[in-house]
Design an enzyme around this catalytic site. Sequence first.
Site, PDB file in Angstrom:
ATOM      1  N   TYR A  35      75.504  -7.632  68.289  1.00 26.82           N
ATOM      2  CA  TYR A  35      76.385  -8.702  68.757  1.00 26.82           C
ATOM      3  C   TYR A  35      77.519  -8.938  67.771  1.00 26.82           C
ATOM      4  CZ  TYR A  35      74.583 -12.117  65.387  1.00 26.82           C
ATOM      5  OH  TYR A  35      74.276 -12.779  64.228  1.00 26.82           O
ATOM      6  N   LYS A 149      74.469  -5.787  62.678  1.00 27.96           N
ATOM      7  CA  LYS A 149      74.481  -7.133  63.279  1.00 27.96           C
ATOM      8  C   LYS A 149      73.611  -7.085  64.531  1.00 27.96           C
ATOM      9  CE  LYS A 149      77.707 -10.990  63.794  1.00 27.96           C
ATOM     10  NZ  LYS A 149      77.056 -11.960  62.925  1.00 27.96           N
ATOM     11  N   GLU A 181      72.459 -13.317  50.646  1.00 31.64           N
ATOM     12  CA  GLU A 181      73.479 -14.003  51.447  1.00 31.64           C
ATOM     13  C   GLU A 181      72.829 -15.256  52.014  1.00 31.64           C
ATOM     14  OE1 GLU A 181      74.776 -11.718  54.886  1.00 31.64           O
ATOM     15  OE2 GLU A 181      72.834 -10.749  55.058  1.00 31.64           O
ATOM     16  N   LEU A 205      74.927  -8.421  55.588  1.00 30.92           N
ATOM     17  CA  LEU A 205      75.946  -8.160  56.598  1.00 30.92           C
ATOM     18  C   LEU A 205      77.308  -8.091  55.905  1.00 30.92           C
ATOM     19  CD1 LEU A 205      76.286  -7.917  59.717  1.00 30.92           C
ATOM     20  CD2 LEU A 205      77.285 -10.187  59.574  1.00 30.92           C
TER      21      LEU A 205
HETATM   22  N1  PLP Z   1      75.871 -12.862  56.984  1.00 35.66           N
HETATM   23  C1  PLP Z   1      75.152 -13.147  58.080  1.00 35.66           C
HETATM   24  C2  PLP Z   1      73.671 -12.991  58.013  1.00 35.66           C
HETATM   25  C3  PLP Z   1      75.792 -13.568  59.247  1.00 35.66           C
HETATM   26  O1  PLP Z   1      75.070 -13.829  60.350  1.00 35.66           O
HETATM   27  C4  PLP Z   1      77.199 -13.724  59.248  1.00 35.66           C
HETATM   28  C5  PLP Z   1      77.926 -14.158  60.449  1.00 35.66           C
HETATM   29  O2  PLP Z   1      77.378 -14.417  61.468  1.00 35.66           O
HETATM   30  C6  PLP Z   1      77.907 -13.435  58.089  1.00 35.66           C
HETATM   31  C7  PLP Z   1      77.215 -12.994  56.963  1.00 35.66           C
HETATM   32  C8  PLP Z   1      79.413 -13.567  58.037  1.00 35.66           C
HETATM   33  O3  PLP Z   1      80.027 -12.577  58.800  1.00 35.66           O
HETATM   34  P1  PLP Z   1      81.516 -12.757  59.353  1.00 35.66           P
HETATM   35  O4  PLP Z   1      82.372 -13.109  58.178  1.00 35.66           O
HETATM   36  O5  PLP Z   1      81.846 -11.435  59.910  1.00 35.66           O
HETATM   37  O6  PLP Z   1      81.455 -13.836  60.383  1.00 35.66           O
END
Ligand code: PLP
Length: 292
Positions: A35, A149, A181, A205
Site C-alpha cells: 500500500y 510497505k 523507527e 521503511l
Molecule cells: N515508517 C513507517 C513504519 C511508516 O508506516 C511510515 C509511513 O506510513 C513511514 C515510516 C514514513 O513514510 P513516508 O515518509 O513515506 O510517509
Amino acid sequence: MAAYSIVLSQKDFVHRDSLAYPFEERGLQFGDGVYEVIRIYQGSYYLLKEHVDRLFRSAEAIKLSLPFTKEEVTQLLVELLEKNDMENDGKVYLQATRGSVKRDHHFPEGIEANFYAYAEDLPRNKVALQEGVKTLTTRDVRWENCYIKSLNLLPNVMAKQEAKEQGCFEAILHIDGLVTECSSSNIYLIKDGKIYTFPATKRILHGCVRMRVEEFAHKLNIPFVEEAFTLEDIETADELFLTSSTTEIMPIVEVDGKQVSDGSPGPLTKQLHAAYEDDAKITAEDRVTQMA
Ligand code: PLP
C-alpha cells in the site's frame, strides 16, 4: 467539496458505497499486498513520483505483478483527485493485493491483482507541529523486511494503540535498545548539530519524507548521519523529531514521560520544517513554521 465519494477500483472509478470486497480476498485473508499513503496539499500531490516508485519496489519485493505501469498508476491517481474535485489538504490511500481467489497459501495462477485507491480530506495537524508530541518506547517485534510497505501491520497497530492508551502520539520502536523507527513514521535525533537516523536498510521503511529530510539537511549544511542511535542517547538528545507523509516533520518533546531537552521543539527541527513547507509549496497563510 466532499472528498472520497469516488474510488478507483481496478481501472474503473466507482462510488465508494458501491464497492464490495469479496469474501475471499488475499489482502484480507493474508495481508498479501502492499500500500501507499500520499499527501495532498490544496488538491495537489506531494512526492507522488516517490510514492509510485516505492509502490513498485514493494510489489516487486513480494513478487506481486501490478496490473498497471507506473505511468498508468500516476495518471489514474491524478484522475482520482479530479473526479473528487479535491481542493483541500488530504491524502490518498491505495493498495494492491494478490487478488480475489479461493484461500490457499500458494500464489494464485492467472489471477489479476486487485487495486484500490481513495482520496479523503486530512487537515494538517498544526497544533502538534507547533507544540510537538509525546511518545513512548516499545520493542520492535516486526519482521526483517520492513522496507516493504506491506499490508501486514499488526505489530504497528499494537504499538500505536499502546501509545494512544498512554496519551502519546507515537510509539518509538527499538531492537535491544537500538532505535529503528516509529509505528508509522521515521525518527531522527539531533545532537551537537548533527542528525542521526537508522540507516536505510531492510529494517525500516524508506520514508519518502525521510529522503527529503536528507536533501534539506544537505542544503542547510546539517550533517545527516545514517547511524542508529540508542534509547540512552535520547536522554541527552538536543532535539528529536519524526516524519511521515501525514505528519510532516513533527517535533517530539517527550519520551516515556521525560522531556526531550527543554521540552519544546528545537531550532534545527523548525528549520527543516520550514524547508519542508517550501518544498511542499505551502502558502504563507497556511504555514506553521515561522521563518527567522
Ligand atoms: N515508517 C513507517 C513504519 C511508516 O508506516 C511510515 C509511513 O506510513 C513511514 C515510516 C514514513 O513514510 P513516508 O515518509 O513515506 O510517509
